[in-house]
Design a protein around this motif. Sequence first.
Motif, short mmCIF file in Angstrom:
data_model
loop_
_atom_site.label_atom_id
_atom_site.label_comp_id
_atom_site.label_asym_id
_atom_site.label_seq_id
_atom_site.Cartn_x
_atom_site.Cartn_y
_atom_site.Cartn_z
N LEU A 87 3.95 -9.37 10.09
CA LEU A 87 4.75 -10.52 9.67
C LEU A 87 6.25 -10.23 9.74
N LYS A 88 6.63 -9.03 9.31
CA LYS A 88 8.05 -8.68 9.31
C LYS A 88 8.20 -7.20 9.63
N PRO A 89 8.40 -6.89 10.90
CA PRO A 89 8.62 -5.49 11.26
C PRO A 89 9.84 -4.94 10.51
N ASN A 90 9.84 -3.66 10.25
CA ASN A 90 10.93 -3.00 9.51
C ASN A 90 11.11 -3.59 8.11
N ASN A 91 9.98 -3.87 7.44
CA ASN A 91 10.03 -4.51 6.13
C ASN A 91 10.24 -3.53 4.98
N ARG A 92 10.26 -2.26 5.27
CA ARG A 92 10.46 -1.18 4.29
C ARG A 92 9.32 -1.06 3.28
N ILE A 93 8.19 -1.68 3.55
CA ILE A 93 7.02 -1.50 2.71
C ILE A 93 6.34 -0.23 3.18
N GLU A 94 6.27 0.76 2.29
CA GLU A 94 5.76 2.06 2.70
C GLU A 94 4.25 2.16 2.60
N GLN A 95 3.66 1.37 1.74
CA GLN A 95 2.20 1.40 1.64
C GLN A 95 1.70 0.02 1.26
N GLY A 96 0.46 -0.23 1.63
CA GLY A 96 -0.13 -1.52 1.30
C GLY A 96 -0.56 -1.57 -0.16
N ILE A 97 -1.04 -2.70 -0.55
CA ILE A 97 -1.50 -2.90 -1.92
C ILE A 97 -2.95 -2.46 -2.02
N ASN A 98 -3.23 -1.57 -2.96
CA ASN A 98 -4.61 -1.17 -3.20
C ASN A 98 -5.20 -2.14 -4.20
N LEU A 99 -5.90 -3.14 -3.69
CA LEU A 99 -6.42 -4.21 -4.53
C LEU A 99 -7.40 -3.70 -5.57
N ASP A 100 -8.20 -2.71 -5.22
CA ASP A 100 -9.17 -2.17 -6.18
C ASP A 100 -8.48 -1.57 -7.40
N SER A 101 -7.45 -0.76 -7.18
CA SER A 101 -6.78 -0.16 -8.33
C SER A 101 -5.95 -1.19 -9.10
N HIS A 102 -5.40 -2.19 -8.39
CA HIS A 102 -4.67 -3.25 -9.09
C HIS A 102 -5.64 -4.05 -9.97
N ARG A 103 -6.79 -4.39 -9.42
CA ARG A 103 -7.80 -5.14 -10.18
C ARG A 103 -8.25 -4.34 -11.40
N GLU A 104 -8.52 -3.05 -11.20
CA GLU A 104 -8.95 -2.18 -12.29
C GLU A 104 -7.89 -2.10 -13.38
N SER A 105 -6.64 -1.99 -12.98
CA SER A 105 -5.53 -1.95 -13.94
C SER A 105 -5.45 -3.23 -14.75
N GLN A 106 -5.59 -4.37 -14.08
CA GLN A 106 -5.53 -5.65 -14.78
C GLN A 106 -6.72 -5.84 -15.72
N LEU A 107 -7.91 -5.41 -15.31
CA LEU A 107 -9.07 -5.50 -16.18
C LEU A 107 -8.91 -4.59 -17.41
N ASN A 108 -8.32 -3.41 -17.21
CA ASN A 108 -8.06 -2.52 -18.35
C ASN A 108 -7.05 -3.14 -19.31
N ARG A 109 -6.03 -3.79 -18.78
CA ARG A 109 -5.06 -4.49 -19.65
C ARG A 109 -5.74 -5.59 -20.45
N LEU A 110 -6.61 -6.35 -19.80
CA LEU A 110 -7.34 -7.42 -20.48
C LEU A 110 -8.24 -6.84 -21.57
N ALA A 111 -8.98 -5.78 -21.25
CA ALA A 111 -9.88 -5.16 -22.22
C ALA A 111 -9.09 -4.64 -23.42
N HIS A 112 -7.96 -4.01 -23.17
CA HIS A 112 -7.13 -3.50 -24.25
C HIS A 112 -6.64 -4.64 -25.15
N THR A 113 -6.19 -5.72 -24.54
CA THR A 113 -5.69 -6.87 -25.30
C THR A 113 -6.80 -7.50 -26.14
#
Length: 68
Positions: A24-50
């Motif tokens: 979509l945008k060459p030279n976008n300075r994004i060094e790594q993609g989004i790890n959806l599994d770890s993001h999802r796990e993090s959000q579920l942990n936040r929900l469980a804690h709350t």
Amino acid sequence: QIIGTYIHGLFDSALMSKTMFDWLKPNNRIEQGINLDSHRESQLNRLAHTLTKHLDIEKIKQIVGVKA
């Protein structure tokens, strides 16, 4: 550029999301993609804690009939 479709699971892979960003945008300075599994796990942990912090989980278990 506009992309107007959805393919289930397309961005589940960090490599795929990085590849898409680079396309979509060459030279976008994004060094790594989004790890959806770890993001999802993090959000579920936040929900469980709350929920644990603000709800009486033992009382809910008692009402539902779950034994600890």
